[in-house]
Design a protein around this motif. Structure first.
Motif, PDB file in Angstrom:
ATOM      1  N   ARG A 270       0.830  -1.208   0.000  1.00  0.00           N
ATOM      2  CA  ARG A 270       0.000   0.000   0.000  1.00  0.00           C
ATOM      3  C   ARG A 270       0.865   1.259   0.000  1.00  0.00           C
ATOM      4  O   ARG A 270       0.578   2.236  -0.700  1.00  0.00           O
ATOM      5  N   THR A 271       1.916   1.221   0.796  1.00  0.00           N
ATOM      6  CA  THR A 271       2.824   2.375   0.836  1.00  0.00           C
ATOM      7  C   THR A 271       3.479   2.607  -0.510  1.00  0.00           C
ATOM      8  O   THR A 271       3.597   3.751  -0.980  1.00  0.00           O
ATOM      9  N   ASN A 272       3.898   1.516  -1.154  1.00  0.00           N
ATOM     10  CA  ASN A 272       4.530   1.650  -2.466  1.00  0.00           C
ATOM     11  C   ASN A 272       3.553   2.201  -3.504  1.00  0.00           C
ATOM     12  O   ASN A 272       3.934   3.026  -4.352  1.00  0.00           O
ATOM     13  N   ARG A 273       2.278   1.732  -3.450  1.00  0.00           N
ATOM     14  CA  ARG A 273       1.296   2.256  -4.391  1.00  0.00           C
ATOM     15  C   ARG A 273       1.069   3.756  -4.177  1.00  0.00           C
ATOM     16  O   ARG A 273       0.964   4.529  -5.139  1.00  0.00           O
ATOM     17  N   ASN A 274       0.980   4.140  -2.900  1.00  0.00           N
ATOM     18  CA  ASN A 274       0.781   5.558  -2.607  1.00  0.00           C
ATOM     19  C   ASN A 274       1.967   6.396  -3.068  1.00  0.00           C
ATOM     20  O   ASN A 274       1.794   7.485  -3.637  1.00  0.00           O
ATOM     21  N   LEU A 275       3.159   5.887  -2.838  1.00  0.00           N
ATOM     22  CA  LEU A 275       4.354   6.609  -3.283  1.00  0.00           C
ATOM     23  C   LEU A 275       4.417   6.678  -4.808  1.00  0.00           C
ATOM     24  O   LEU A 275       4.864   7.682  -5.382  1.00  0.00           O
ATOM     25  N   TYR A 276       3.955   5.614  -5.463  1.00  0.00           N
ATOM     26  CA  TYR A 276       3.942   5.585  -6.926  1.00  0.00           C
ATOM     27  C   TYR A 276       3.002   6.671  -7.469  1.00  0.00           C
ATOM     28  O   TYR A 276       3.361   7.428  -8.379  1.00  0.00           O
ATOM     29  N   VAL A 277       1.797   6.755  -6.889  1.00  0.00           N
ATOM     30  CA  VAL A 277       0.850   7.768  -7.339  1.00  0.00           C
ATOM     31  C   VAL A 277       1.395   9.168  -7.095  1.00  0.00           C
ATOM     32  O   VAL A 277       1.315  10.058  -7.968  1.00  0.00           O
ATOM     33  N   LEU A 278       1.977   9.361  -5.931  1.00  0.00           N
ATOM     34  CA  LEU A 278       2.541  10.686  -5.621  1.00  0.00           C
ATOM     35  C   LEU A 278       3.691  11.022  -6.549  1.00  0.00           C
ATOM     36  O   LEU A 278       3.851  12.187  -6.981  1.00  0.00           O
TER      37      LEU A 278
END
Length: 338
Positions: A270-278
């Motif tokens: 989840r953290t990686n997905r959020n960082l990817y979107v950001l």
């Protein structure tokens, strides 16, 4: 002389023999004629006497200290404040310290671990504790239900199997909770409370330490050449049972560890997905920010400065720069394209 007639603070006591069980504890104290000192350890021939005493009462400590029939090393082990699990064989007597979970009369079983001192000799067995222990209650219920150990080996078997039964119940409860959490996590994405997982992990650690310690005590007795032959087979059998139960605890620990790893992996994803979107948003907005910053400079000769559509042209340039970055990211595969 006071030592010779002293009596312990008896939690419960039983005489086993002639196919009957006689209770020695009651509202009037120890029901042994003449009773005190070493007389309490002198049952009828062929009988087994089991006394469970309260070491929090100084009368019990004085009684044990005055037992001339027990070897000094055995008395010292029972009265020692050191609660780590250990065993010794001295003068035909066996003494050991086993761990069990304490109980609270208001809340039931607790997470506190207490020490149970055990002394075994010809026709007698003494168990002693400072705080109420769960296994002692299990032993008493089994005796009240009709269990009658025939000798010291049977009494030791009853005691250790009662401790193992308490540990087995806790292990099954932990395994069931872990499996239910795994099923809910994989099926519905529900995540258990981390505090509950920490409590389960603490419990498995306590169980593993308890059972591995008991296993070590039984192994120590099994390897002692002075161990009475009548106890050898019981010690060997109990060692195997405790080892198997300890394996179940280790298995529950492994399942719990895998569950925590799965939770950590999902949190990381989840953290990686959020960082990817950001990161994508930052990359798309950076050119537009550069364009607006350029047009925001207070210098002469700015493009579109005198055009009635200057703002529109500037916005189109910012959007075009963001679109160009988007196409570049997509071409490079950052957006999942080819």
């Amino acid at each position: 002389m006071l030592m010779a007639v002293s009596q312990p603070s008896l939690v419960w006591g039983f005489d086993f023999g002639d196919g009957a069980t006689v209770r020695l504890d009651g509202p009037n104290g120890v029901a042994v004629p003449g009773g005190g000192g070493d007389d309490l350890l002198d049952p009828k021939a062929g009988h087994l006497r089991w006394l469970h005493v309260n070491l929090a009462d100084q009368s019990s400590c004085r009684w044990i200290a005055g037992l001339s029939s027990l070897p000094e090393a055995v008395r010292d082990l029972i009265l020692s404040p050191d609660g780590h699990q250990r065993a010794l064989v001295e003068g035909g007597y066996v003494a050991c310290v086993l761990h069990d979970f304490e109980v609270d009369f208001a809340r039931g079983e607790t997470s506190r671990v207490g020490a149970l001192q055990v002394a075994i000799g010809p026709g007698m067995m003494i168990t002693a504790r400072h705080h109420p222990l769960h296994a002692a209650d299990v032993v008493k219920r089994r005796i009240d239900a009709g269990t009658r150990p025939a000798d010291a080996a049977g009494a030791l078997d009853l005691l250790v199997t009662s401790i193992a039964a308490v540990a087995a119940t806790s292990t099954r409860t932990i395994a069931a909770k872990v499996q239910a959490s795994e099923d809910a996590l994989l099926a519905d994405g529900w995540e258990p409370d981390q505090r509950d997982l920490v409590a389960l992990r603490r419990r498995t650690v306590q169980l593993h330490r308890q059972l591995s310690g008991i296993r070590g005590v039984l192994l120590r007795l099994e390897e002692d050449e002075d161990l009475p032959p009548s106890l050898l087979s019981a010690v060997e059998r109990l060692g195997q049972r405790v080892a198997a139960l300890d394996s179940d605890v280790v298995s529950a620990q492994s399942d719990l560890r895998l569950l925590r790893e799965e939770l950590d992996l999902q949190a990381q994803q989840r953290t990686n997905r959020n960082l990817y979107v950001l990161s994508i948003l930052s990359a798309l907005l950076l050119p537009a920010t550069l364009v607006t910053g350029f047009f925001g400079m207070n210098t002469a000769g700015m493009p579109f400065q005198h055009s009635p559509f200057g703002t529109l042209y500037g916005g189109l340039v910012a959007a075009a720069s963001a679109g160009a970055v988007y196409l570049w990211l997509r071409r490079k595969g950052f957006l999942g394209g080819k």
